[in-house]
Design a protein around this motif. Structure first.
Motif, PDB file in Angstrom:
ATOM      1  N   ALA A 170     -28.919  41.386  73.232  1.00 31.79           N
ATOM      2  CA  ALA A 170     -30.173  42.056  73.588  1.00 31.79           C
ATOM      3  C   ALA A 170     -29.921  43.327  74.400  1.00 31.79           C
ATOM      4  CB  ALA A 170     -31.065  41.104  74.382  1.00 31.79           C
ATOM      5  N   ASP A 171     -30.798  44.319  74.208  1.00 28.80           N
ATOM      6  CA  ASP A 171     -30.759  45.525  75.029  1.00 28.80           C
ATOM      7  C   ASP A 171     -31.968  45.610  75.951  1.00 28.80           C
ATOM      8  OD1 ASP A 171     -32.992  46.772  73.594  1.00 28.80           O
ATOM      9  OD2 ASP A 171     -31.587  47.247  72.001  1.00 28.80           O
ATOM     10  N   THR A 172     -32.837  44.608  75.878  1.00 34.52           N
ATOM     11  CA  THR A 172     -34.083  44.624  76.642  1.00 34.52           C
ATOM     12  C   THR A 172     -34.533  43.192  76.911  1.00 34.52           C
ATOM     13  OG1 THR A 172     -34.825  46.673  75.560  1.00 34.52           O
ATOM     14  CG2 THR A 172     -36.524  45.321  76.603  1.00 34.52           C
ATOM     15  N   PHE A 173     -35.074  42.947  78.090  1.00 36.56           N
ATOM     16  CA  PHE A 173     -35.844  41.731  78.314  1.00 36.56           C
ATOM     17  C   PHE A 173     -36.875  42.012  79.394  1.00 36.56           C
ATOM     18  CE2 PHE A 173     -32.464  41.199  81.465  1.00 36.56           C
ATOM     19  CZ  PHE A 173     -33.104  40.610  82.560  1.00 36.56           C
ATOM     20  N   PHE A 174     -37.782  41.069  79.568  1.00 36.86           N
ATOM     21  CA  PHE A 174     -38.861  41.215  80.537  1.00 36.86           C
ATOM     22  C   PHE A 174     -38.788  40.062  81.523  1.00 36.86           C
ATOM     23  CE2 PHE A 174     -40.037  43.240  76.601  1.00 36.86           C
ATOM     24  CZ  PHE A 174     -40.415  44.500  77.027  1.00 36.86           C
ATOM     25  N   VAL A 175     -39.124  40.357  82.776  1.00 35.21           N
ATOM     26  CA  VAL A 175     -39.012  39.351  83.824  1.00 35.21           C
ATOM     27  C   VAL A 175     -40.331  39.268  84.591  1.00 35.21           C
ATOM     28  CG1 VAL A 175     -37.911  41.073  85.335  1.00 35.21           C
ATOM     29  CG2 VAL A 175     -37.743  38.640  85.903  1.00 35.21           C
ATOM     30  N   GLY A 176     -40.796  38.042  84.795  1.00 37.25           N
ATOM     31  CA  GLY A 176     -41.991  37.789  85.572  1.00 37.25           C
ATOM     32  C   GLY A 176     -41.629  37.082  86.865  1.00 37.25           C
ATOM     33  N   ASN A 192     -27.332  48.535  77.585  1.00 35.76           N
ATOM     34  CA  ASN A 192     -26.683  48.444  76.281  1.00 35.76           C
ATOM     35  C   ASN A 192     -26.456  46.976  75.910  1.00 35.76           C
ATOM     36  OD1 ASN A 192     -26.583  51.211  75.926  1.00 35.76           O
ATOM     37  ND2 ASN A 192     -24.538  51.428  76.807  1.00 35.76           N
ATOM     38  N   PRO A 193     -26.395  46.671  74.611  1.00 32.18           N
ATOM     39  CA  PRO A 193     -26.165  45.275  74.208  1.00 32.18           C
ATOM     40  C   PRO A 193     -24.948  44.691  74.921  1.00 32.18           C
ATOM     41  CG  PRO A 193     -26.717  46.585  72.294  1.00 32.18           C
ATOM     42  CD  PRO A 193     -26.552  47.559  73.438  1.00 32.18           C
ATOM     43  N   GLY A 194     -25.126  43.496  75.467  1.00 31.88           N
ATOM     44  CA  GLY A 194     -24.067  42.864  76.247  1.00 31.88           C
ATOM     45  C   GLY A 194     -24.307  42.931  77.736  1.00 31.88           C
ATOM     46  N   PHE A 285     -35.471  50.337  65.851  1.00 34.55           N
ATOM     47  CA  PHE A 285     -34.661  50.939  66.916  1.00 34.55           C
ATOM     48  C   PHE A 285     -34.461  52.428  66.676  1.00 34.55           C
ATOM     49  CE2 PHE A 285     -30.504  52.284  68.511  1.00 34.55           C
ATOM     50  CZ  PHE A 285     -30.659  52.030  69.866  1.00 34.55           C
ATOM     51  N   GLY A 286     -34.501  53.213  67.777  1.00 33.46           N
ATOM     52  CA  GLY A 286     -34.252  54.639  67.715  1.00 33.46           C
ATOM     53  C   GLY A 286     -32.980  55.038  68.433  1.00 33.46           C
ATOM     54  N   GLU A 287     -32.974  54.892  69.764  1.00 33.75           N
ATOM     55  CA  GLU A 287     -31.780  55.243  70.532  1.00 33.75           C
ATOM     56  C   GLU A 287     -31.798  54.539  71.878  1.00 33.75           C
ATOM     57  OE1 GLU A 287     -31.959  59.478  70.974  1.00 33.75           O
ATOM     58  OE2 GLU A 287     -33.360  59.387  72.658  1.00 33.75           O
ATOM     59  N   TYR A 288     -30.597  54.394  72.456  1.00 26.53           N
ATOM     60  CA  TYR A 288     -30.467  53.794  73.767  1.00 26.53           C
ATOM     61  C   TYR A 288     -30.762  54.822  74.855  1.00 26.53           C
ATOM     62  CZ  TYR A 288     -28.100  49.992  71.334  1.00 26.53           C
ATOM     63  OH  TYR A 288     -27.812  48.949  70.500  1.00 26.53           O
ATOM     64  N   SER A 289     -31.176  54.325  76.002  1.00 28.91           N
ATOM     65  CA  SER A 289     -31.396  55.198  77.146  1.00 28.91           C
ATOM     66  C   SER A 289     -30.067  55.807  77.598  1.00 28.91           C
ATOM     67  CB  SER A 289     -32.005  54.394  78.295  1.00 28.91           C
ATOM     68  OG  SER A 289     -31.992  55.144  79.497  1.00 28.91           O
ATOM     69  N   PRO A 293     -25.503  52.111  81.665  1.00 23.75           N
ATOM     70  CA  PRO A 293     -24.054  52.130  81.902  1.00 23.75           C
ATOM     71  C   PRO A 293     -23.306  51.525  80.712  1.00 23.75           C
ATOM     72  CG  PRO A 293     -25.220  51.281  83.812  1.00 23.75           C
ATOM     73  CD  PRO A 293     -26.207  51.337  82.678  1.00 23.75           C
ATOM     74  N   PRO A 294     -22.037  51.889  80.536  1.00 25.80           N
ATOM     75  CA  PRO A 294     -21.239  51.307  79.456  1.00 25.80           C
ATOM     76  C   PRO A 294     -21.010  49.821  79.699  1.00 25.80           C
ATOM     77  CG  PRO A 294     -19.841  52.555  80.934  1.00 25.80           C
ATOM     78  CD  PRO A 294     -21.250  52.835  81.362  1.00 25.80           C
ATOM     79  N   ILE A 295     -20.762  49.108  78.640  1.00 24.67           N
ATOM     80  CA  ILE A 295     -20.476  47.682  78.713  1.00 24.67           C
ATOM     81  C   ILE A 295     -18.988  47.470  78.499  1.00 24.67           C
ATOM     82  CG2 ILE A 295     -20.921  45.411  77.739  1.00 24.67           C
ATOM     83  CD1 ILE A 295     -23.316  46.646  79.189  1.00 24.67           C
ATOM     84  N   THR A 296     -18.374  46.706  79.395  1.00 25.84           N
ATOM     85  CA  THR A 296     -16.956  46.378  79.245  1.00 25.84           C
ATOM     86  C   THR A 296     -16.830  44.882  79.038  1.00 25.84           C
ATOM     87  OG1 THR A 296     -16.674  46.157  81.642  1.00 25.84           O
ATOM     88  CG2 THR A 296     -16.213  48.300  80.666  1.00 25.84           C
ATOM     89  N   SER A 297     -15.819  44.482  78.311  1.00 23.50           N
ATOM     90  CA  SER A 297     -15.626  43.052  78.024  1.00 23.50           C
ATOM     91  C   SER A 297     -14.910  42.386  79.199  1.00 23.50           C
ATOM     92  CB  SER A 297     -14.797  42.891  76.759  1.00 23.50           C
ATOM     93  OG  SER A 297     -13.580  43.582  76.872  1.00 23.50           O
TER      94      SER A 297
END
Length: 297
Positions: A170-176, A192-194, A285-289, A293-297
């Motif tokens: 996922a690249d997005t979620f919502f929190v309540g 970014n995904p991850g 999907f269009g583009e990421y913000s 930040p980059p995602i590292t494994s």
């Protein structure tokens, strides 16, 4: 009114001047906000049931399903769908947090207040209305498609393997979040995904990036760890909703393992609801913000 949770977080970060967060937010819907609402297709709503369990989920419709008939009222011409844990909660008035977003432009605004059901929709008496910066929102475009069939899976207490893969990508979620006597809030988290790490079938972790320094989500978590998450599959229209407890980890060493993070949020899952077609819409999907930040494994 000064929010003690927000103030505590601000104090730890050296920003406690008493002018940030809920204390600076007004209750009126200005004309520009009313115009924004009228053109949107998607809102995300958070509320707490009678047992103190929070849930958050999407409510969608065509442009015009959201409206502000006056400066202290927002009308939602839809209700949470069948099987959604939020369904039926508003037969009695209760606190609500709303996030209204426009993925094509990355614009978003929050509306917090008290909501009740009227006919086939909700009437919200506003208590906090404010816009947010577009950081970490991904661009998406609405895709017209046939109505989606809605199917709700049984409530579980752990993620399936498929759900784990979904959340990890996922690249997005919502929190309540909420705090007793201080209201409910709905917010967005993106990257970014991850950026969300699935630790196991019952635990998640995600980074807390630099935001607007209002700390409204973290301020509620300071006082009440119970919170809710929603992940949307924008392509299929499916939704997975989680409720559980969050803990804020301020250890700098651990935060450094998440590039760009100021701290890490750990989430222990208490309940899972997956709804096929729960979004009722599809988005491309269009583009990421550029702020992700980059995602590292």
């Amino acid at each position: 009114m000064l929010h003690p949770g927000e103030y505590a977080v601000q104090r730890r970060t050296g920003l406690a001047d008493g002018s940030r967060g809920s204390v600076a937010v007004g209750a009126d819907v200005p004309p520009v906000a009313a115009e924004f609402l009228a053109g949107r297709r998607l809102t995300v709503i958070a509320a707490v049931d009678d047992a103190g369990t929070p849930w958050i989920g999407p409510v969608t419709g065509p442009p015009g399903f959201l409206a502000a008939p006056d400066a202290r009222t927002v009308v939602v011409d839809r209700l949470p769908g069948a099987g959604d844990p939020l369904a039926g909660l508003f037969d009695a008035e209760r606190e609500v947090g709303m996030l209204v977003i426009d993925p094509p432009t990355r614009r978003r605004m929050r509306v917090n207040g008290r909501a009740r059901r009227e006919g086939g929709g909700l009437v919200v008496r506003t208590e906090q209305v404010y816009s947010n910066c577009p950081k970490h929102l991904q661009v998406r475009t609405f895709r017209d498609s046939p109505p989606l069939e809605r199917k709700v899976a049984p409530v579980t207490t752990a993620l399936t393997v498929a759900q784990q893969h979904w959340i990890a990508a996922a690249d997005t979620f919502f929190v309540g979040t909420y705090a007793e006597g201080l209201g409910v809030d709905a917010s967005h988290r993106g990257g970014n995904p991850g950026f969300v790490r699935v630790l196991d079938e019952g635990r998640l972790a995600w980074p807390d990036y630099v935001g607007n320094t209002m700390f409204m989500t973290l301020g509620n978590l300071e006082l009440e760890p119970r919170c809710a998450l929603a992940f949307l599959d924008w392509e299929t229209g499916d939704v997975v909703q989680l409720t559980g407890r969050a803990r804020v980890d301020g250890d700098a060493g651990r935060a450094a393992t998440f590039p760009g993070a100021q701290r890490v949020i750990d989430f222990e899952i208490g309940g899972v609801v997956e709804t096929v077609g729960g979004l009722g819409q599809r988005w491309t999907f269009g583009e990421y913000s550029r702020f992700n930040p980059p995602i590292t494994s």
